[in-house]
Design an enzyme around this catalytic site. Sequence first.
Site, mmCIF file in Angstrom:
data_model
loop_
_atom_site.group_PDB
_atom_site.id
_atom_site.type_symbol
_atom_site.label_atom_id
_atom_site.label_comp_id
_atom_site.label_asym_id
_atom_site.label_seq_id
_atom_site.Cartn_x
_atom_site.Cartn_y
_atom_site.Cartn_z
ATOM 1 N N ASP A 169 0.855 -1.190 0.000
ATOM 2 C CA ASP A 169 0.000 0.000 0.000
ATOM 3 C C ASP A 169 0.885 1.232 0.000
ATOM 4 O O ASP A 169 2.051 1.171 0.391
ATOM 5 C CB ASP A 169 -0.911 0.006 1.241
ATOM 6 C CG ASP A 169 -1.941 1.128 1.177
ATOM 7 O OD1 ASP A 169 -2.601 1.273 0.135
ATOM 8 O OD2 ASP A 169 -2.075 1.877 2.153
ATOM 9 N N SER A 170 0.320 2.367 -0.426
ATOM 10 C CA SER A 170 1.092 3.608 -0.394
ATOM 11 C C SER A 170 1.347 4.059 1.042
ATOM 12 O O SER A 170 2.272 4.803 1.307
ATOM 13 C CB SER A 170 0.356 4.703 -1.158
ATOM 14 O OG SER A 170 -0.925 4.886 -0.610
ATOM 15 N N CYS A 190 -3.434 -0.849 -2.401
ATOM 16 C CA CYS A 190 -3.594 0.563 -2.767
ATOM 17 C C CYS A 190 -4.438 0.680 -4.038
ATOM 18 O O CYS A 190 -4.085 0.135 -5.084
ATOM 19 C CB CYS A 190 -2.213 1.167 -3.013
ATOM 20 S SG CYS A 190 -2.239 2.849 -3.612
ATOM 21 N N GLU A 214 -7.488 9.701 8.909
ATOM 22 C CA GLU A 214 -6.137 9.656 9.478
ATOM 23 C C GLU A 214 -6.018 10.539 10.717
ATOM 24 O O GLU A 214 -5.174 10.304 11.572
ATOM 25 C CB GLU A 214 -5.094 10.037 8.412
ATOM 26 C CG GLU A 214 -5.088 9.022 7.275
ATOM 27 C CD GLU A 214 -3.752 8.872 6.567
ATOM 28 O OE1 GLU A 214 -2.912 9.770 6.662
ATOM 29 O OE2 GLU A 214 -3.567 7.827 5.918
ATOM 30 N N CYS A 270 -11.504 2.644 -1.739
ATOM 31 C CA CYS A 270 -10.332 3.214 -1.067
ATOM 32 C C CYS A 270 -10.075 2.384 0.178
ATOM 33 O O CYS A 270 -11.008 2.072 0.925
ATOM 34 C CB CYS A 270 -10.588 4.675 -0.696
ATOM 35 S SG CYS A 270 -9.294 5.391 0.364
ATOM 36 N N HIS A 276 -8.954 3.064 2.971
ATOM 37 C CA HIS A 276 -9.303 3.668 4.260
ATOM 38 C C HIS A 276 -10.791 3.522 4.590
ATOM 39 O O HIS A 276 -11.175 3.613 5.748
ATOM 40 C CB HIS A 276 -8.969 5.161 4.262
ATOM 41 C CG HIS A 276 -7.516 5.478 4.467
ATOM 42 N ND1 HIS A 276 -6.555 5.143 3.550
ATOM 43 C CD2 HIS A 276 -6.865 6.096 5.484
ATOM 44 C CE1 HIS A 276 -5.369 5.569 3.999
ATOM 45 N NE2 HIS A 276 -5.534 6.135 5.160
#
Lengths: 283, 283
Positions: free
Chosen positions: B7-8, B70, B165, B198, B200
């Site tokens: 993942d990034s 990602c 985040e 995504c 997240h």
Amino acid sequence: MKIGVFDSGVGGITVLAELKQRLSSVNYVYLGDTANLPYGSKSPAQIETLSIRCAQMLKQKEVDALIVACNTASSLALSAIQTVMAPIPVFGVVDPGVQAALGALNLISLQVDPVPILVLATRATIQSQAYGKSLRNTFENGNTFKNRNIEVFEQACPLLVPLIEEGWIQHPVLDQVIQEYVRPYLKEFKKGVALLGCTHYPWIHDSFQAALPGWQVVNSAWAVAQALERSEFFKTAQKPDEANVGRVEWMFTDPKALPEFAKKFIQNRNARDSILIQPVLNA
Amino acid sequence: MKIGVFDSGVGGITVLAELKQRLSSVNYVYLGDTANLPYGSKSPAQIETLSIRCAQMLKQKEVDALIVACNTASSLALSAIQTVMAPIPVFGVVDPGVQAALGALNLISLQVDPVPILVLATRATIQSQAYGKSLRNTFENGNTFKNRNIEVFEQACPLLVPLIEEGWIQHPVLDQVIQEYVRPYLKEFKKGVALLGCTHYPWIHDSFQAALPGWQVVNSAWAVAQALERSEFFKTAQKPDEANVGRVEWMFTDPKALPEFAKKFIQNRNARDSILIQPVLNA
């Protein structure tokens, strides 16, 4: 004269705009490290590595002075950049911002004691404590503040840059987020000085002022332009011909990574600007 | 067996968590390119360069399969990663997500015609149109959807990753921002399928479901774990000994750039995990 403006991305455009307003008799080179933005989430070691690389690019452009518009780079990599650029003068945004914040003490009634000084910035800038340390040092070593006391607070506001870059500048969510960040201080202090320590924040200066009624809001983007204008370097430097000034050369390490709002800003440029968007992709 | 998860940054932890739940009999290597996050604001060329570098690191780790968690890398660099990794199988998140979204059509009344399928993701993923193209291709080439029609919409939600985040997961601002993004679709359609594209977003799956009552919400993080579990590769691969499984080796290109909430997640690990946080700083 050619002045370099270095930022991790596009926030430094606020500094450039202020510089152009005050110092229209010079040319500018703007370098945005868009391939590596945002610096705010990176470690100090990596911020230094990236800042040095950008300083080297600007040195090759033969600038006469360099403004480090990026607060993160100013906080964490200023001396590394100065080493690369020497003997060319380098101006960071932290010390001018601190001077502006302490200057604003004169606008606060002596009955406010101590005066709260609230630094608002990205998480990396706050974690570096660069503003807090510089505020305390400058205050303690200054002669003009004898009859005052200050109390320094530092608040990270990491959601504001994304909101600004998305253009939610007039949106109620922006005001709510700002209120969330300043509420604890506003509850304790009716008056004080707020120092905006992020290049993006001049775009929402008025929202901060609205959220902090009774406070003096200063920002380091404007402060660094003033510092350069007043500097010995600028007073003695040779200016270019009137016909050949006010140009901006735009460089981005990844021009395809420009936020939409920044493209609009660059396109709405002064007609005198000669714009060259130059890819400098890091391999 | 050792499965790599790339993942990034840290969003891929949602994919890893789902994988560990379903496939507890394997070991994992997680690589987060934290020195270069977020990929979402970078250009396709740079995303490919960075993804290839990470694939090379994971190949050296001798993984038996690679999950590209990602979405940005899955959308823009999957074939480049596959070339580096060959003959090791590589699974992106886009196609499994698309399969899950089309599978959810069965849960929507035949009276809904066409069925809106709304892809919600970062700006880079949406701009790549990877989900939209894959949805249309898979739908047109599938035999099981003969009596249905779909209409695909793609909505970039760039403010959600920063909010997650920052840990504003239970905050009213998060719900307001989600509502702002889905309002136009909800106004037009009472029922439909929402595909969270995504890594997240599984953390705020419930907030999406609350904002889209009557809609089926699926996410590609869960879908890729299911796809791996069902794959021919997994069924035929040799599993490690029971005593030696369920370990995660954590690698970050800049371990100091880990968001706080991710550190907490890694620390709250299963006691069986053997955790090695390994700096792999790009010079």
